[in-house]
Write a protein that holds these residues in place. Structure first.
Motif, PDB file in Angstrom:
ATOM      1  N   GLN A 150      -3.257  -7.967  14.981  1.00  0.00           N
ATOM      2  CA  GLN A 150      -2.016  -8.311  14.291  1.00  0.00           C
ATOM      3  C   GLN A 150      -2.047  -7.667  12.905  1.00  0.00           C
ATOM      4  N   THR A 151      -0.884  -7.270  12.409  1.00  0.00           N
ATOM      5  CA  THR A 151      -0.791  -6.687  11.072  1.00  0.00           C
ATOM      6  C   THR A 151       0.265  -7.429  10.256  1.00  0.00           C
ATOM      7  N   GLY A 175       0.489  -2.567   0.015  1.00  0.00           N
ATOM      8  CA  GLY A 175       0.798  -3.397  -1.144  1.00  0.00           C
ATOM      9  C   GLY A 175      -0.320  -3.540  -2.153  1.00  0.00           C
ATOM     10  N   LYS A 176      -1.359  -2.716  -2.073  1.00  0.00           N
ATOM     11  CA  LYS A 176      -2.453  -2.812  -3.032  1.00  0.00           C
ATOM     12  C   LYS A 176      -2.120  -2.024  -4.295  1.00  0.00           C
ATOM     13  N   GLY A 182      -3.837   1.009   0.859  1.00  0.00           N
ATOM     14  CA  GLY A 182      -4.765  -0.109   0.932  1.00  0.00           C
ATOM     15  C   GLY A 182      -4.068  -1.460   0.897  1.00  0.00           C
ATOM     16  N   THR A 183      -4.872  -2.524   0.965  1.00  0.00           N
ATOM     17  CA  THR A 183      -4.322  -3.876   0.918  1.00  0.00           C
ATOM     18  C   THR A 183      -5.327  -4.837   0.297  1.00  0.00           C
ATOM     19  N   ASP A 184      -4.809  -5.896  -0.317  1.00  0.00           N
ATOM     20  CA  ASP A 184      -5.632  -6.999  -0.806  1.00  0.00           C
ATOM     21  C   ASP A 184      -5.383  -8.278  -0.019  1.00  0.00           C
ATOM     22  N   THR A 185      -4.513  -8.203   1.019  1.00  0.00           N
ATOM     23  CA  THR A 185      -4.027  -9.427   1.652  1.00  0.00           C
ATOM     24  C   THR A 185      -4.280  -9.494   3.155  1.00  0.00           C
ATOM     25  N   ASN A 216      -9.067  -0.330   2.618  1.00  0.00           N
ATOM     26  CA  ASN A 216      -9.069   0.706   1.589  1.00  0.00           C
ATOM     27  C   ASN A 216      -8.086   1.825   1.878  1.00  0.00           C
ATOM     28  N   GLY A 217      -7.374   1.704   3.002  1.00  0.00           N
ATOM     29  CA  GLY A 217      -6.372   2.702   3.345  1.00  0.00           C
ATOM     30  C   GLY A 217      -6.923   3.909   4.068  1.00  0.00           C
ATOM     31  N   GLN A 218      -8.120   3.812   4.627  1.00  0.00           N
ATOM     32  CA  GLN A 218      -8.746   4.957   5.275  1.00  0.00           C
ATOM     33  C   GLN A 218      -8.897   4.751   6.778  1.00  0.00           C
TER      34      GLN A 218
END
Length: 369
Positions: A150-151, A175-176, A182-185, A216-218
């Motif tokens: 799930q995303t 949304g980072k 990347g993401t923090d959530t 980290n978006g990778q």
């Protein structure tokens, strides 16, 4: 058959959507309860030590869930829709850790549906072409669960059917701050995908391209954060349903020297012996490309999984199921019948030791409401 049996829960959802035009608004409760017994050998009790396991489990055929579906007629054929879903564990009587879906959107018959929120990742579209419908032993097993994630923060679109074709698209915002990808959530960064399907009375064909990034978006791990191409097909021949697919995954940001590509294939057939009994047989195979492995990455190798299963309908909403599976690993591979994490030290005690096979079975009862 399995799809018909699962349908009552889904039918309640679709009913709410389809009747919204005649009622100003409605909210529908639906769900599924699943529980049974499971056996598996070569399960590690501690690193390097294995034993067999037998006990009760929830959700082997399908995750237990509680769903709320709502719709409101806005006029002109436009409806507001929402869907909330939470996993349930029948064996403990508690809610699971997974919030499966939480979205709100708009739907119009001639223009399609757009949704905003948390949803199944677009690669879940392979489930309609998997002989075992992404059960515990299924197409998700040899790709470490990559296809049933799930995303968060999704925008999704599903088109109406046009001469047999329909299109789906999904975009998940990261949304980072300072890192667009990347993401923090959540567990995944910016992710996206496209799905094109063609349907006839005889066969269906589906193509999917998706991108699943790490926080980290990778694209850092072929089974958890990678690009993926899928081509899948269903063929209906009387009482038989033949299903197959080919998948290519690659993770260009994988650390140098580690395996960064994999191919996954499957072929299966379901036989509807009578209105109550469905028997399914399938084989799944994965090849991991050249490269080493480490604690969180699989090394070059391959594995093949064979599965035989059956469902027996007690009613339109309740059925019994029984499945048995066997996975054979090459010398470096540690694939399990279950979709466990990749690598040698990644909460993976259920994975067999490198090069070891694994046998498992489960049986249970599933009820939709």
């Amino acid at each position: 058959m399995k799809k018909a049996v699962w349908a009552p829960g889904a039918a309640a959802v679709l009913c709410a959507l389809s009747t919204g035009a005649s009622a100003q608004s409605s909210v529908t409760l639906s769900g599924r309860i699943d529980a049974g017994f499971a056996y598996m050998n070569n399960v590690q009790t501690s690193p390097g030590v294995t034993a067999s396991r037998f006990g009760m489990q929830s959700g082997d055929w399908g995750t237990g869930m509680l769903n709320f579906t709502g719709t409101e007629d806005l006029g002109g054929g436009v409806k507001t829709i929402f869907f909330l879903s939470r996993s349930l564990k029948a064996t403990t009587g508690t809610a699971g850790t997974v919030h499966r879906k939480s979205w709100v959107g708009l739907s119009q018959e001639n223009y399609g549906t757009i949704k905003f929120g948390r949803d199944l990742f677009i690669s879940n579209g392979v489930s309609a072409f998997d002989p075992f419908l992404q059960e515990m032993f299924s197409s998700a097993s040899l790709v470490r669960g990559r296809t049933w994630q799930q995303t968060n923060s999704n925008v999704g679109y599903l088109s109406p059917s046009w001469h047999g074709f329909d299109l789906a698209a999904q975009y998940s915002f990261g949304g980072k701050p300072g890192n667009w990808n990347g993401t923090d959530t959540g567990s995944y960064g910016r992710s996206d995908g496209l799905q094109l399907t063609y349907r006839t009375g005889l066969f269906d064909v589906r193509a999917i391209y998706d991108e699943l990034r790490d926080p980290n978006g990778q694209f850092s791990n072929v089974f958890t954060a990678s690009r993926e191409f899928i081509l899948a097909a269903n063929l209906r021949l009387g009482s038989f349903l033949v299903q197959g697919a080919a998948t290519r995954m690659f993770a260009p940001d994988t650390p140098t020297g580690l395996a960064s590509t994999a191919n996954h294939y499957w072929l299966g057939v379901g036989y509807q012996a009578n209105p109550f009994l469905l028997v399914t047989l399938a084989a799944y195979h994965v090849d991991v490309g050249q490269g080493a492995g480490n604690d969180t990455h699989d090394a070059h190798g391959h594995a093949t999984m064979y599965e035989l299963g059956t469902t027996y309908n007690l009613s339109k909403r309740t059925f019994l199921y029984a499945n048995v599976g066997y996975v054979h690993n090459s010398s470096n591979a540690t694939f399990s019948l279950e979709p466990n994490n990749p690598g040698l030290n990644n909460s993976n005690l259920d994975n067999p030791l490198p090069g070891h096979s694994q046998v498992g079975a489960y049986l249970g009862i599933n009820h939709s409401f």
